[in-house]
Design a protein around this motif. Structure first.
Motif, PDB file in Angstrom:
ATOM      1  N   GLN A 688       9.997  86.054  10.055  1.00  0.00           N
ATOM      2  CA  GLN A 688       8.635  85.564   9.858  1.00  0.00           C
ATOM      3  C   GLN A 688       7.720  86.684   9.370  1.00  0.00           C
ATOM      4  O   GLN A 688       6.935  86.509   8.423  1.00  0.00           O
ATOM      5  N   LYS A 689       7.812  87.853   9.984  1.00  0.00           N
ATOM      6  CA  LYS A 689       6.975  88.987   9.571  1.00  0.00           C
ATOM      7  C   LYS A 689       7.332  89.454   8.170  1.00  0.00           C
ATOM      8  O   LYS A 689       6.454  89.800   7.368  1.00  0.00           O
ATOM      9  N   ALA A 690       8.630  89.467   7.865  1.00  0.00           N
ATOM     10  CA  ALA A 690       9.061  89.896   6.531  1.00  0.00           C
ATOM     11  C   ALA A 690       8.515  88.953   5.461  1.00  0.00           C
ATOM     12  O   ALA A 690       8.047  89.398   4.408  1.00  0.00           O
ATOM     13  N   ALA A 691       8.567  87.644   5.721  1.00  0.00           N
ATOM     14  CA  ALA A 691       8.050  86.680   4.742  1.00  0.00           C
ATOM     15  C   ALA A 691       6.562  86.884   4.510  1.00  0.00           C
ATOM     16  O   ALA A 691       6.075  86.812   3.370  1.00  0.00           O
ATOM     17  N   VAL A 692       5.807  87.162   5.574  1.00  0.00           N
ATOM     18  CA  VAL A 692       4.365  87.402   5.425  1.00  0.00           C
ATOM     19  C   VAL A 692       4.111  88.648   4.575  1.00  0.00           C
ATOM     20  O   VAL A 692       3.259  88.649   3.667  1.00  0.00           O
ATOM     21  N   LEU A 693       4.847  89.712   4.847  1.00  0.00           N
ATOM     22  CA  LEU A 693       4.671  90.948   4.087  1.00  0.00           C
ATOM     23  C   LEU A 693       5.078  90.774   2.625  1.00  0.00           C
ATOM     24  O   LEU A 693       4.464  91.357   1.722  1.00  0.00           O
ATOM     25  N   MET A 694       6.104  89.982   2.375  1.00  0.00           N
ATOM     26  CA  MET A 694       6.600  89.800   1.013  1.00  0.00           C
ATOM     27  C   MET A 694       5.711  88.882   0.183  1.00  0.00           C
ATOM     28  O   MET A 694       5.814  88.864  -1.046  1.00  0.00           O
ATOM     29  N   GLU A 695       4.861  88.091   0.837  1.00  0.00           N
ATOM     30  CA  GLU A 695       3.945  87.227   0.085  1.00  0.00           C
ATOM     31  C   GLU A 695       2.863  88.026  -0.636  1.00  0.00           C
ATOM     32  O   GLU A 695       2.254  87.545  -1.590  1.00  0.00           O
ATOM     33  N   ARG A 697       1.663  90.719  -3.222  1.00  0.00           N
ATOM     34  CA  ARG A 697       2.259  91.263  -4.453  1.00  0.00           C
ATOM     35  C   ARG A 697       2.544  92.747  -4.323  1.00  0.00           C
ATOM     36  O   ARG A 697       3.423  93.284  -4.992  1.00  0.00           O
ATOM     37  N   ALA A 698       1.797  93.440  -3.464  1.00  0.00           N
ATOM     38  CA  ALA A 698       2.052  94.864  -3.217  1.00  0.00           C
ATOM     39  C   ALA A 698       2.824  94.987  -1.907  1.00  0.00           C
ATOM     40  O   ALA A 698       2.243  94.899  -0.824  1.00  0.00           O
ATOM     41  N   TRP A 699       4.116  95.145  -2.001  1.00  0.00           N
ATOM     42  CA  TRP A 699       4.951  95.222  -0.812  1.00  0.00           C
ATOM     43  C   TRP A 699       4.763  96.558  -0.095  1.00  0.00           C
ATOM     44  O   TRP A 699       4.702  97.616  -0.736  1.00  0.00           O
ATOM     45  N   ASN A 700       4.692  96.503   1.214  1.00  0.00           N
ATOM     46  CA  ASN A 700       4.713  97.713   2.035  1.00  0.00           C
ATOM     47  C   ASN A 700       6.181  98.061   2.258  1.00  0.00           C
ATOM     48  O   ASN A 700       6.794  97.641   3.235  1.00  0.00           O
ATOM     49  N   ARG A 701       6.731  98.831   1.344  1.00  0.00           N
ATOM     50  CA  ARG A 701       8.179  99.050   1.344  1.00  0.00           C
ATOM     51  C   ARG A 701       8.659  99.807   2.574  1.00  0.00           C
ATOM     52  O   ARG A 701       9.734  99.520   3.114  1.00  0.00           O
ATOM     53  N   LEU A 704       8.702  97.329   5.405  1.00  0.00           N
ATOM     54  CA  LEU A 704       9.765  96.341   5.196  1.00  0.00           C
ATOM     55  C   LEU A 704      11.144  96.946   5.454  1.00  0.00           C
ATOM     56  O   LEU A 704      12.019  96.288   6.040  1.00  0.00           O
ATOM     57  N   ASN A 705      11.361  98.171   5.043  1.00  0.00           N
ATOM     58  CA  ASN A 705      12.646  98.827   5.300  1.00  0.00           C
ATOM     59  C   ASN A 705      12.865  99.048   6.793  1.00  0.00           C
ATOM     60  O   ASN A 705      13.973  98.875   7.302  1.00  0.00           O
ATOM     61  N   GLU A 706      11.806  99.434   7.498  1.00  0.00           N
ATOM     62  CA  GLU A 706      11.919  99.632   8.946  1.00  0.00           C
ATOM     63  C   GLU A 706      12.216  98.314   9.655  1.00  0.00           C
ATOM     64  O   GLU A 706      13.059  98.248  10.560  1.00  0.00           O
ATOM     65  N   LEU A 707      11.534  97.271   9.233  1.00  0.00           N
ATOM     66  CA  LEU A 707      11.761  95.947   9.810  1.00  0.00           C
ATOM     67  C   LEU A 707      13.185  95.478   9.536  1.00  0.00           C
ATOM     68  O   LEU A 707      13.859  94.928  10.417  1.00  0.00           O
ATOM     69  N   SER A 708      13.665  95.704   8.324  1.00  0.00           N
ATOM     70  CA  SER A 708      15.023  95.293   7.947  1.00  0.00           C
ATOM     71  C   SER A 708      16.068  96.002   8.799  1.00  0.00           C
ATOM     72  O   SER A 708      17.056  95.393   9.234  1.00  0.00           O
ATOM     73  N   GLN A 709      15.859  97.282   9.038  1.00  0.00           N
ATOM     74  CA  GLN A 709      16.820  98.040   9.838  1.00  0.00           C
ATOM     75  C   GLN A 709      16.866  97.526  11.269  1.00  0.00           C
ATOM     76  O   GLN A 709      17.936  97.403  11.872  1.00  0.00           O
ATOM     77  N   THR A 710      15.704  97.173  11.806  1.00  0.00           N
ATOM     78  CA  THR A 710      15.655  96.619  13.166  1.00  0.00           C
ATOM     79  C   THR A 710      16.408  95.300  13.235  1.00  0.00           C
ATOM     80  O   THR A 710      17.151  95.042  14.195  1.00  0.00           O
ATOM     81  N   MET A 711      16.223  94.447  12.235  1.00  0.00           N
ATOM     82  CA  MET A 711      16.927  93.165  12.217  1.00  0.00           C
ATOM     83  C   MET A 711      18.431  93.366  12.136  1.00  0.00           C
ATOM     84  O   MET A 711      19.205  92.669  12.804  1.00  0.00           O
ATOM     85  N   SER A 729      17.752  95.071  -1.330  1.00  0.00           N
ATOM     86  CA  SER A 729      18.366  95.309  -2.639  1.00  0.00           C
ATOM     87  C   SER A 729      17.330  95.244  -3.760  1.00  0.00           C
ATOM     88  O   SER A 729      17.445  95.975  -4.758  1.00  0.00           O
ATOM     89  N   VAL A 730      16.313  94.394  -3.624  1.00  0.00           N
ATOM     90  CA  VAL A 730      15.237  94.368  -4.622  1.00  0.00           C
ATOM     91  C   VAL A 730      14.487  95.699  -4.617  1.00  0.00           C
ATOM     92  O   VAL A 730      14.178  96.267  -5.670  1.00  0.00           O
ATOM     93  N   ILE A 731      14.201  96.211  -3.418  1.00  0.00           N
ATOM     94  CA  ILE A 731      13.513  97.506  -3.320  1.00  0.00           C
ATOM     95  C   ILE A 731      14.362  98.616  -3.930  1.00  0.00           C
ATOM     96  O   ILE A 731      13.855  99.503  -4.627  1.00  0.00           O
TER      97      ILE A 731
END
Length: 745
Positions: A688-695, A697-701, A704-711, A729-731
């Motif tokens: 849910q948090k990742a989807a909000v951040l990705m909406e 246009r300027a991604w907080n990379r 997002l990377n920290e969140l991805s690692q936790t998941m 992979s997009v990043i």
């Protein structure tokens, strides 16, 4: 009664009867017919006449327990009169039993007890199912056609048993006569005392009408806990929704807590639970797939236009991948799937009431047998081919599970066989990964090749029962399997066809087992693994549809044949589900290890007109996204992991220069957010948090990377662990997407 022995209940032994007993009302024509059928069958039944020896409440309760039904249902089945209101809270089980015992003339439907079981015999010929002797209905047609004689119709006992009863406010039973009304049976609520019972008992009350409808719907069906989801489907199919009243009645009928039934019904997307006071669901539902391939080909615009034009009585909703990515965009009207959907052809189906399943042509049982089908299975069952021969062939071919995990098939079968019995087998047909549709293709074209592989596997691991779990989005496959399984010769394991209910998480093997058991599809903690403690706590072999589809060919042609296939130092064949911006999408049977460039050019006739290859998903929604510049990587197990991707179920989605990879990654993340089972916080909150951040246009990379690692580190199952693969992979591989952002910073 001639031909039977009248006994007194008080002198009967409490031991299980070894003879046939009929609880009989001589004034009832149906009861007389049942007794005549028993005598004609050669039985010498013990006859218990209701009027001479009224059954005690304890005896009636015993009979209800032997029948496996609640007292309320026994009452409805055995008593015949109108205007009786069971919704009054005073009619507890004890009150009903007391009433039946004190008014035996109302028990017009006979109860028959045999060593095979107990049942209320309505209609009369239902007694035949309780008999061990051969049945000749033609010889007994006169008995079934018999009616009351004139003398019987005029008898006072018959007249009494046909009266109309009702519950009076002053706790009496009213019997209506032509001459007027009179109270004939005084009645006090058991244990009522001086204070009287409360008007409404505690807890949710069961609606009598809903209870009767559920009883009728489940007539003759088991009340086992694992059948809960199947019965929820019956309710949804019949009424187009699941009302709170029906949900409560189902819980009461299955002896489950209402909360337990409610949590299961609301977990699955295909059950429309309607609470008290809420408006009914529209009679027609249109589902528009909004997963990646359909979204690329105009699903969002189609959804909005249908919502504007569908009109009253039609509900238009979005749906996750329905497994028809090769004919995107896809929509579903009822159970009718519309390929290459447009507003016109979808609304035309609604107007024509074309909402039924359309079953395609396929290789049926006779055709399959004519082509050499089931020869291998028969050889295995007869001993001409040994289990070891099968296992060696699979191990020699190095066949791996083709559902996504890729575990060696032969090793899995040996592991299950090494566990103490009894053992079970479960088929994972919940093909929910966006972009995947190969299992549907094989089931809709050559189902018996899968069935034979399944039966071979069951024989090898000595599984007495097989549960086939098929996603609800594949109604044609379900219809085909139901037809063809019914045509199989007798013998072999018991086959159970179970229906998913719109939950992607049930593709995870332990969540699938939970769903088969009638629970929410939540993954289990491991160990123990399913091959040790699986379905119903027993060692369980779980295989994907396509994996079993190849068993016959590999054993008949040999492991070396399978190993000879492949490219780029890979071995075997793969069924690639290709969709997106290619000229000829579909299931492509190609050598394992083929590259995306070869797959597009050789098997898909190139890119679609006006499109330039830009990116691709090598393994469905969770397999990551790679750029067109990385077009020489063999697509197989073990070749993509170093790039942060994997082959999974070989669902290949091709993107062009007209597609936005960030939008594609967001579409996939929203899918995972919606499909998360919610059991673990990293997945539930992380998606849910990742989807909000990705909406944005300027991604907080960095975030997002920290969140991805936790998941990846903390999620219980593969959904949460792999959900961030497209995002990372997009990043990593599409830096040009972030150039304007970096310039602004």
């Amino acid at each position: 009664m001639p031909g039977g022995t009248v006994v007194n209940l008080k002198t009967k032994s409490s031991r299980r009867p070894k003879v046939v007993t009929i609880y009989h009302n001589p004034a009832s024509g149906i009861s007389r017919q049942v007794l005549a059928l028993l005598l004609a069958s050669g039985e010498t039944p013990t006859v218990v006449e209701y009027l001479k020896t009224p059954p005690s409440p304890a005896r009636l309760k015993y009979l209800a327990r032997k029948m496996g039904v609640p007292v309320r249902r026994l009452f409805r089945k055995s008593v015949r009169f109108a205007d009786f209101n069971l919704s009054n809270p005073k009619w507890t089980d004890d009150a009903l039993l007391d009433f039946m015992s004190r008014a035996p003339e109302l028990l017009v439907y006979p109860i028959v007890e045999t060593p095979k079981g107990v049942r209320v015999c309505r209609p009369p010929d239902s007694v035949l199912s309780l008999l061990d002797r051969p049945v000749d209905l033609a010889a007994w047609s006169d008995i079934l056609a018999a009616d009351f004689t004139a003398e019987e119709l005029n008898s006072s006992l018959h007249m009494v048993s046909q009266q109309r009863y009702d519950l009076m406010k002053d706790r009496g039973i009213l019997m209506s006569h032509d001459q007027g009304s009179q109270k004939v049976i005084p009645f006090e609520h058991p244990g009522e005392g001086k204070r009287r019972a409360k008007a409404t008992p505690k807890g949710r009350q069961i609606d009598p009408k809903a209870s009767e409808e559920i009883e009728f719907l489940l007539e003759g069906k088991s009340r086992r806990r694992d059948m809960l989801i199947e019965y929820l489907h019956l309710i949804q199919d019949k009424w187009g929704q699941i009302s709170a009243a029906h949900l409560a009645a189902l819980a009461d009928e299955m002896k489950l807590a209402f909360a337990e039934v409610f949590e299961v019904a609301t977990f699955y997307a295909h059950f429309d639970v309607v609470k008290e006071g809420a408006p009914d669901i529209a009679p027609v539902t249109i589902r528009v797939c909004d997963s990646l391939t359909c979204a690329m080909l105009g699903a969002e615009a189609l959804l909005k236009e249908l919502q504007n034009k569908a009109g009253p009585g039609v509900r238009v909703v979005r749906a996750p991948c329905v497994g028809r990515c090769d004919t995107a965009p896809a929509a579903e009207v009822g159970h009718n799937f519309i390929d290459n959907a447009t507003v016109d052809n979808v609304l035309a189906a609604v107007k024509q009431h074309d909402m039924h399943v359309h079953v395609p042509d396929y290789v049926d049982y006779d055709s399959y047998v004519a082509q050499g089908g089931y020869v291998l299975l028969n050889a295995l069952r007869s001993g001409k081919t040994s289990k070891e021969d099968i296992l060696k062939a699979l191990e020699g071919a190095s066949l791996r599970g083709l559902g996504g995990a890729g575990f060696p098939t032969g090793r899995k079968w040996r592991a299950v066989l090494g566990e103490p019995g009894p053992r079970l087998m479960a088929i994972n047909g919940d093909e929910g990964e966006p972009g995947t549709f190969k299992d549907r293709f094989y089931l809709e074209t050559d189902p018996h090749r899968f069935i034979e592989g399944m039966l071979i596997g069951a024989h090898v691991v000595e599984a007495a029962e097989v549960y086939i779990y098929l996603r609800d989005e594949y109604p044609a496959c379900r219809e085909i399997l139901a037809r063809e399984i019914a045509r199989l010769p007798a013998g072999g394991p018991a086959l159970h066809l179970r229906r998913g209910a719109g939950a992607y998480i049930c593709g995870e093997e332990s969540a699938l087992l939970e769903s088969i058991e009638g629970k929410r599809g939540m993954p289990r903690h491991k160990p123990p693994y399913p091959f040790q403690v699986g379905l119903f706590g027993l060692p369980t072999l779980i295989n994907n549809v396509e994996t079993l589809w190849w068993v016959r060919d590999i054993v008949e042609k040999g492991g070396d044949w399978w190993q000879a296939q492949g490219r780029n130092d890979r071995h075997g064949l793969r069924s690639y589900s290709v969709s997106g911006r290619v000229k000829n999408p579909g299931v492509k049977l190609a050598p394992a290890g083929v590259t995306i460039k070869e797959l597009i050019e050789e098997f898909c006739d190139g890119m679609a007109d006006g499109h330039k290859f830009r990116a691709y998903l090598p393994g469905g929604a969770s397999g990551g996204i790679l750029p067109a510049s990385m077009n020489d990587i063999p697509l197989d197990f073990g070749t993509l992991e170093k790039y942060g991707c994997f082959i999974g179920s070989a669902a290949v989605v091709v993107l062009s220069d007209k597609d936005d990879v960030k939008d594609a990654a967001l579409n996939l993340m929203k899918f995972f957010e919606d499909e998360s089972c919610g059991q673990c916080t990293p997945c539930r909150v992380g998606t849910q948090k990742a989807a909000v951040l990705m909406e944005s246009r300027a991604w907080n990379r960095d975030l997002l990377n920290e969140l991805s690692q936790t998941m990846r580190d903390a999620s219980i199952c593969g959904l949460g662990q792999a959900a961030s693969n497209p995002l990372t992979s997009v990043i990593k591989y599409f830096p040009e997407e972030f150039a304007p952002q970096e310039a602004a910073e």
